[in-house]
Scaffold this motif. Structure first.
Motif, PDB file in Angstrom:
ATOM      1  N   LEU A  46       4.289   8.233  -5.713  1.00 11.85           N
ATOM      2  CA  LEU A  46       3.025   8.863  -6.094  1.00 11.85           C
ATOM      3  C   LEU A  46       2.989  10.290  -5.579  1.00 11.85           C
ATOM      4  CD1 LEU A  46       0.624   5.968  -4.989  1.00 11.85           C
ATOM      5  CD2 LEU A  46       1.528   6.373  -7.280  1.00 11.85           C
TER       6      LEU A  46
ATOM      7  N   PHE B 281      -4.394  11.801  -7.043  1.00 14.25           N
ATOM      8  CA  PHE B 281      -3.088  11.161  -7.170  1.00 14.25           C
ATOM      9  C   PHE B 281      -2.662  11.131  -8.629  1.00 14.25           C
ATOM     10  CE2 PHE B 281      -2.102   9.261  -3.048  1.00 14.25           C
ATOM     11  CZ  PHE B 281      -3.300   9.416  -2.382  1.00 14.25           C
ATOM     12  N   GLY B 282      -1.365  11.297  -8.839  1.00 11.06           N
ATOM     13  CA  GLY B 282      -0.787  10.984 -10.132  1.00 11.06           C
ATOM     14  C   GLY B 282      -0.654   9.479 -10.277  1.00 11.06           C
TER      15      GLY B 282
ATOM     16  N   TYR C 249     -10.455   3.860  -2.036  1.00 12.13           N
ATOM     17  CA  TYR C 249      -9.855   4.034  -3.350  1.00 12.13           C
ATOM     18  C   TYR C 249      -9.802   2.682  -4.057  1.00 12.13           C
ATOM     19  CZ  TYR C 249      -7.818   8.493  -1.707  1.00 12.13           C
ATOM     20  OH  TYR C 249      -7.622   9.766  -1.223  1.00 12.13           O
TER      21      TYR C 249
ATOM     22  N   GLN D 112      -7.259   0.952  -7.197  1.00  6.24           N
ATOM     23  CA  GLN D 112      -6.029   1.176  -7.946  1.00  6.24           C
ATOM     24  C   GLN D 112      -5.959   0.170  -9.078  1.00  6.24           C
ATOM     25  OE1 GLN D 112      -2.176   0.684  -5.932  1.00  6.24           O
ATOM     26  NE2 GLN D 112      -1.447   2.507  -6.995  1.00  6.24           N
TER      27      GLN D 112
ATOM     28  N   PHE E 281      -8.118   0.063  -1.624  1.00  5.07           N
ATOM     29  CA  PHE E 281      -7.439   0.575  -0.439  1.00  5.07           C
ATOM     30  C   PHE E 281      -8.381   1.467   0.358  1.00  5.07           C
ATOM     31  CE2 PHE E 281      -3.219  -0.893  -1.073  1.00  5.07           C
ATOM     32  CZ  PHE E 281      -2.958  -0.863  -2.426  1.00  5.07           C
TER      33      PHE E 281
ATOM     34  N   SER F  11       0.832  -1.196   0.000  1.00  7.29           N
ATOM     35  CA  SER F  11       0.000   0.000   0.000  1.00  7.29           C
ATOM     36  C   SER F  11       0.874   1.257   0.000  1.00  7.29           C
ATOM     37  CB  SER F  11      -0.926  -0.009   1.217  1.00  7.29           C
ATOM     38  OG  SER F  11      -0.182  -0.062   2.408  1.00  7.29           O
ATOM     39  N   PRO F  12       0.310   2.386  -0.430  1.00  8.70           N
ATOM     40  CA  PRO F  12       1.074   3.634  -0.416  1.00  8.70           C
ATOM     41  C   PRO F  12       1.418   4.054   1.014  1.00  8.70           C
ATOM     42  CG  PRO F  12      -0.839   3.814  -1.854  1.00  8.70           C
ATOM     43  CD  PRO F  12      -0.999   2.550  -1.077  1.00  8.70           C
TER      44      PRO F  12
ATOM     45  N   LEU G 180      -4.492   5.803  -8.348  1.00  9.40           N
ATOM     46  CA  LEU G 180      -5.480   5.664  -7.280  1.00  9.40           C
ATOM     47  C   LEU G 180      -6.667   6.565  -7.606  1.00  9.40           C
ATOM     48  CD1 LEU G 180      -3.126   5.796  -4.206  1.00  9.40           C
ATOM     49  CD2 LEU G 180      -4.851   4.030  -4.558  1.00  9.40           C
TER      50      LEU G 180
END
Lengths: 113, 111
Positions: A88, A103-104, B35, B37, B90, A43-44, B43
């Protein structure tokens, strides 16, 4: 035009070099900017936030913001193989209760040993 | 302090089946987010809840519903799953400063 744009990469740098990751955004009213790191299959993870023009340093990471140019960047000094991940860029848009992060699509960084 | 937790980690559904993705946070954050992805798409926000008792649509809400059960929990429901909903989902929770912290994700495949 996408709201947040990043070069998808891959950006390949040798170990020990400086990696420079760039992001542009379209909403001139945006005030908050974030960098996330995402390892493959994970995950980010938030690594930096920046709200004012100029540089913000945290360890090997430096975030740079230029609101006039609608440009935010992340510099990683002394790059390590463990820095290899997708980075990101996220920009807060909207106002009040409708604030949202956009988000990019991320830049893949590969640090070569 | 577990941060943001999500269940299940993996799920395979057949087209038309329903399921609920669960999310909980123990950081006392007011805001929570869902979100998805997808490769090449980044995202994308499905739904969010700025505070307990409120929910709002994000960029891609069609086919989904949400419930903010209490301050800790925010669930995402797929009423009739479609192959286009195959994705990684997420959940995140956030501070007043809008820094967001993500859960480990749910990998959903719809066949």
């Amino acid at each position: 035009q996408k709201e947040v744009e990043q070069n998808s990469g891959p950006l390949s740098v040798p170990e020990g070099a400086i990696a420079s990751l760039n992001c542009t955004y379209s909403d001139r009213g945006s005030q908050s900017f974030f960098w996330y790191r995402q390892y493959s299959g994970k995950s980010p993870e938030l690594i930096m936030s920046i709200y004012s023009n100029g540089d913000k340093e945290d360890g090997r990471f430096t975030a740079q913001l230029n609101k006039a140019s609608q440009y935010v960047s992340l510099l990683i000094r002394d790059s390590q193989p463990s820095d290899s991940a997708t980075y990101l860029c996220a920009v807060l848009v909207g106002g009040g209760a409708t604030n949202k992060l956009i988000f990019g699509t991320g830049t893949l960084l590969a640090v070569q040993p | 302090n577990a941060g943001v937790t999500q269940t299940p980690k993996f799920q395979v559904l057949k087209t038309g089946q329903s399921m609920t993705l669960q999310c909980a946070q123990d950081m006392n954050h007011n805001s929570m987010y869902w979100y998805r992805q997808d490769p090449g798409m980044g995202l994308r926000l499905i739904y969010y809840s700025a505070s307990e008792g409120t929910t709002d649509k994000g960029e891609v809400p069609n086919g989904y519903n949400v419930s903010r059960l209490n301050k800790r929990e925010f669930s995402l429901r797929l009423e009739s799953a479609a192959p286009s909903q195959t994705s990684v989902y997420f959940c995140a929770s956030g501070l007043w400063s809008h820094e967001q912290y993500f859960g480990p994700g749910t990998r959903l495949t719809v066949t």
